[in-house]
Design a protein around this motif. Structure first.
Motif, mmCIF file in Angstrom:
data_model
loop_
_atom_site.group_PDB
_atom_site.id
_atom_site.type_symbol
_atom_site.label_atom_id
_atom_site.label_comp_id
_atom_site.label_asym_id
_atom_site.label_seq_id
_atom_site.Cartn_x
_atom_site.Cartn_y
_atom_site.Cartn_z
ATOM 1 N N ALA A 44 -3.655 -5.124 -3.652
ATOM 2 C CA ALA A 44 -4.818 -4.277 -3.901
ATOM 3 C C ALA A 44 -4.736 -3.679 -5.298
ATOM 4 O O ALA A 44 -3.697 -3.220 -5.730
ATOM 5 C CB ALA A 44 -4.880 -3.161 -2.865
ATOM 6 N N GLN A 45 -5.840 -3.673 -6.002
ATOM 7 C CA GLN A 45 -5.887 -3.133 -7.353
ATOM 8 C C GLN A 45 -6.573 -1.772 -7.353
ATOM 9 O O GLN A 45 -7.536 -1.536 -6.632
ATOM 10 C CB GLN A 45 -6.672 -4.081 -8.273
ATOM 11 C CG GLN A 45 -6.085 -5.478 -8.342
ATOM 12 C CD GLN A 45 -4.736 -5.478 -9.018
ATOM 13 O OE1 GLN A 45 -4.594 -4.946 -10.104
ATOM 14 N NE2 GLN A 45 -3.759 -6.061 -8.371
ATOM 15 N N ALA A 46 -6.041 -0.871 -8.193
ATOM 16 C CA ALA A 46 -6.694 0.417 -8.345
ATOM 17 C C ALA A 46 -8.012 0.220 -9.073
ATOM 18 O O ALA A 46 -8.164 -0.703 -9.876
ATOM 19 C CB ALA A 46 -5.802 1.365 -9.152
ATOM 20 N N PRO A 47 -9.013 1.088 -8.802
ATOM 21 C CA PRO A 47 -10.301 0.933 -9.471
ATOM 22 C C PRO A 47 -10.179 0.956 -10.987
ATOM 23 O O PRO A 47 -10.816 0.187 -11.680
ATOM 24 C CB PRO A 47 -11.090 2.145 -8.953
ATOM 25 C CG PRO A 47 -10.457 2.476 -7.645
ATOM 26 C CD PRO A 47 -9.008 2.165 -7.819
ATOM 27 N N ASN A 53 -4.926 4.944 -6.700
ATOM 28 C CA ASN A 53 -5.773 4.358 -5.663
ATOM 29 C C ASN A 53 -5.721 5.278 -4.448
ATOM 30 O O ASN A 53 -4.667 5.399 -3.818
ATOM 31 C CB ASN A 53 -5.263 2.966 -5.303
ATOM 32 C CG ASN A 53 -6.186 2.243 -4.336
ATOM 33 O OD1 ASN A 53 -6.984 2.859 -3.638
ATOM 34 N ND2 ASN A 53 -6.068 0.931 -4.294
ATOM 35 N N PRO A 54 -6.815 5.940 -4.105
ATOM 36 C CA PRO A 54 -6.771 6.919 -3.008
ATOM 37 C C PRO A 54 -6.402 6.312 -1.669
ATOM 38 O O PRO A 54 -5.921 7.008 -0.775
ATOM 39 C CB PRO A 54 -8.198 7.493 -2.997
ATOM 40 C CG PRO A 54 -9.041 6.452 -3.674
ATOM 41 C CD PRO A 54 -8.160 5.825 -4.708
ATOM 42 N N ALA A 55 -6.608 5.010 -1.502
ATOM 43 C CA ALA A 55 -6.283 4.373 -0.216
ATOM 44 C C ALA A 55 -4.792 4.422 0.068
ATOM 45 O O ALA A 55 -4.368 4.421 1.227
ATOM 46 C CB ALA A 55 -6.757 2.922 -0.213
ATOM 47 N N GLY A 532 2.279 -0.490 -7.814
ATOM 48 C CA GLY A 532 1.189 -1.429 -7.535
ATOM 49 C C GLY A 532 0.201 -0.869 -6.541
ATOM 50 O O GLY A 532 -1.018 -1.050 -6.675
ATOM 51 N N GLU A 533 0.694 -0.192 -5.510
ATOM 52 C CA GLU A 533 -0.184 0.388 -4.497
ATOM 53 C C GLU A 533 -0.971 1.571 -5.050
ATOM 54 O O GLU A 533 -2.147 1.750 -4.733
ATOM 55 C CB GLU A 533 0.642 0.810 -3.284
ATOM 56 C CG GLU A 533 1.205 -0.359 -2.506
ATOM 57 C CD GLU A 533 2.191 0.039 -1.440
ATOM 58 O OE1 GLU A 533 2.612 -0.837 -0.675
ATOM 59 O OE2 GLU A 533 2.559 1.233 -1.361
#
Length: 679
Positions: A44-47, A53-55, A532-533
């Motif tokens: 998953a890439q940060a915006p 990344n808030p997720a 990365g997360e």
């Protein structure tokens, strides 16, 4: 190395998690083995690079919410064990649960076998909101199974041997020894063993909790480590600060009801028990000097409060165990005791009064360091020896530094110096330097194959240096009036991403990626996964983590770092034990013109329990071979090295291979990652 299976060796790389934490004798004041199922970065890439990344941010759980998640995991632990393929005699014990905003759960387990605790058997299971298991991180990949549960060596014999070992190391008493039967799985094939804990005092007056692991079949000592872990601190330099106390009738006490009920006690130079809760009719505590016993109490109480707030407001963590409950503090321990320590068994922090009882070790970075040992114990449980022990100590230095900056106290400003206010050496110098750890005369600036053999207070220098570089970058600079000049092992610069981001990456790795046996290579893997997360695998933050680790000789630079181009293969390749055949891992190079350079960089990360077994070659596209490493007697684990090869006679483009063969029996491992860098 000889291929004979009769070679002798000792297991001095991966102990079980430590039971407590202290400053280790003044000179060292604050002074692995296999990381299986290594974490990988989330796809998953940060915006946007630079934004979390808030997720993948851990949500703030109330104590009741956390307890409910633990109950849920406990109720499903039998099914989880089955899904993980554990044996019929293996059971899971839930230790902690972290929940991300996207619903992902990171559940940390310990393990038992036939009812016996498995030391080195801890693991983390990541589960998506859908219930799908995403990854499993294990402290060991070995199958937990022993041939017999009947010891051939008596418990009494193991205890006597452990007592003799403690006496040889300077323990003054042995009356508190106790043993339990365990499965030792932290270093190679699991075996039935005894864990003996020797109490009493160490030679400097610090409480003793020497853990000795003895093979229950042979009587051989497998491992030992000190369960009281050591820290560092300042004394009486916080100035006038607010304290949260409790009023009952007309009496005030150092009882912080707003932070889990943290209490501060006066041992009055005793060395056992809780002591007496500080109480008085006035709510003004101490006078800034040692003439008033409450001065040290006020410093410790303030340090604990700031540390609680730092963890709560920075990471959403509610107390050391994340359960809303406080530890407690004890001051005025012993006479002229120049130390401070965290102890899991009492879940408390203890502070000595320094040389001549003139300088109590009670201030911000002491509290931050000591309480962070408790956080580590209740999350990753990093074993307090070898490389994992260095990571344990560095974690306390890192978060202790975070506490000092967070406090924003004008009397004791934030810095990357450890123990700069104590002046134990009598020459005005700090105990440790995060920008260049070797300035203390003993700490390691960079990783090497023998760094795990150093005292944990000095092997921690590798991670401390990494954190400084990740936060502030390399080169000369002045921060809060302090001058720093941080070097790199490869001579290439590192651009920092800021302390706040670096703290977030380290905390996420500690709480969701590290296990008890994490070593430096696995710490790199875990922090990259965390970066990365949080920020995305193509972000500047992710690349900075790569470059900061490379700058301390752990792994390689990010692609293009230093003006070069890097090709990488991170797929694991198992290495069969002797007499197995050689295995290869391939990298296809394209887009280059002409021949390879005369200084081709080959970076190798191999996880293996006996590095001396390994013979490593680089194979060029035309089949030519270049020897990188010969097999030789070397009991240290793992290979993490960068080799320079004159490959100028080889065409650059084509398929290059890393060839590895195990030439000694009894140990296994795998190629974790390797890279080719064309400068």
């Amino acid at each position: 190395m000889s291929s004979s299976s009769s070679r002798r060796r000792t297991s001095h790389t991966t102990p079980r998690r430590a039971a407590g934490i202290a400053l280790a004798g003044v000179a060292a004041l604050i002074a692995t083995a296999v990381q299986s199922g290594a974490a990988s970065a989330s796809p998953a890439q940060a915006p946007h690079s630079g934004k979390i990344n808030p997720a993948h941010v851990a949500v703030k759980l109330t104590p009741s919410q956390r307890a409910e998640l633990i109950r849920d995991a406990d109720g499903a632990k039998a099914r989880t064990a089955k899904d993980l393929g554990l044996g019929a005699q293996e059971k899971l014990v839930v230790k902690d649960v972290v929940k991300d905003a996207d619903g992902t759960l990171h559940t940390r387990y310990e393990r038992t076998y036939a009812g016996l605790p498995v030391l080195g058997g801890d693991l983390v299971v990541d589960t998506a909101r859908s219930g799908q298991t995403e990854r499993v991180l294990k402290a060991t990949d070995a199958t937990v199974k022993v041939a017999s549960l009947t010891p051939k060596v008596s418990k009494a014999t193991a205890e006597k041997q452990a007592v003799r070992r403690a006496e040889a190391l300077g323990s003054k008493a042995s009356a508190d020894q106790s043993s339990r039967t365990v499965i030792w799985a932290a270093s190679g094939k699991p075996v039935l063993a005894y864990e003996t804990v020797i109490g009493g005092l160490q030679d400097d007056g610090t409480p003793n909790q020497l853990h000795v692991i003895t093979d229950a079949s042979t009587g051989k000592e497998l491992f030992r480590y000190q369960g009281i872990e050591t820290g560092v601190g300042n004394t009486q330099y916080s100035g006038q600060v607010p304290l949260t106390t409790t009023l009952s009738g007309s009496t005030y006490t150092l009882n912080d009801g707003s932070r889990g009920g943290h209490k501060t006690y006066n041992l009055n130079h005793g060395t056992s028990g809780t002591g007496t809760l500080f109480s008085q009719s006035s709510d003004t505590w101490g006078n800034g000097t040692t003439s008033n016993a409450a001065t040290a109490g006020a410093d410790a109480h303030y340090g604990a409060a700031v540390t609680w707030d730092f963890y709560k407001n920075t990471f959403g963590r509610s107390g050391i165990r994340n359960d809303g409950r406080a530890a407690y503090s004890r001051v005025h321990y012993g006479n002229s005791y120049v130390n401070a320590f965290w102890d899991d068994s009492c879940f408390c922090m203890t502070y000595g009064d320094g040389s001549g009882n003139a300088d109590p070790l009670t201030s911000l970075d002491v509290a931050g360091h000591e309480m962070s040992h408790g956080v580590t114990s209740n999350t990753a449980g990093l074993n307090y020896s070898g490389e994992s022990g260095g990571l344990n100590e560095a974690t306390s230095d890192i978060f202790g530094t975070g506490v000092e900056f967070y406090a924003n106290n004008s009397t004791d400003v934030g810095d990357y110096l450890i123990g700069e206010k104590i002046d134990i050496n009598g020459d005005g110098t700090p105990l440790r330097y995060m920008d260049k750890p070797s300035k203390d005369g003993a700490s390691a600036d960079y990783w090497s194959s023998g760094v795990g053999n150093k005292d944990v207070h000095y092997s921690s220098g590798v991670a401390n240096h990494f954190f400084y570089l990740l936060s502030e970058g390399s080169g000369a600079k002045v921060i809060n009036g302090v001058s720093y000049n941080s070097p790199t092992s490869d001579g290439l610069p590192v651009t920092g991403i800021g302390r706040d981001k670096a703290l977030q990456i380290w905390y996420r790795a500690l709480t969701t990626k590290f296990t008890s046996t994490t070593n430096y290579a696995a710490a790199r893997t875990g922090t990259l996964a965390a970066a990365g997360e949080l920020y995305g695998t193509s972000s500047a933050e992710y690349k900075a983590v790569q470059d900061a680790w490379a700058a301390v000789s752990v792994g390689s630079r990010s692609g293009g770092g230093g003006g070069g181009t890097t090709f990488e293969n991170s797929s694991d390749v198992q290495i069969p034990d002797y007499p197995g055949s050689a295995v290869t891992s391939s990298i296809t190079v394209s887009g280059r013109s002409g021949n390879a350079p005369s200084n081709l960089q080959v970076s190798v990360d191999i996880v293996h329990t006996w590095s001396g077994d390994l013979q490593i070659d680089l194979v060029a596209p035309d089949g030519s071979t270049y020897r990188l490493k010969n097999s030789a007697y070397d009991p240290t684990p793992d290979v993490h090295a960068t080799y320079t090869v004159n490959a100028s006679s080889e065409t650059a483009n084509g398929t290059w291979k890393l060839r590895v063969q195990d030439l000694g029996a009894q140990d296994t491992g795998y190629i974790d990652d390797w890279k080719l860098t064309f400068p």
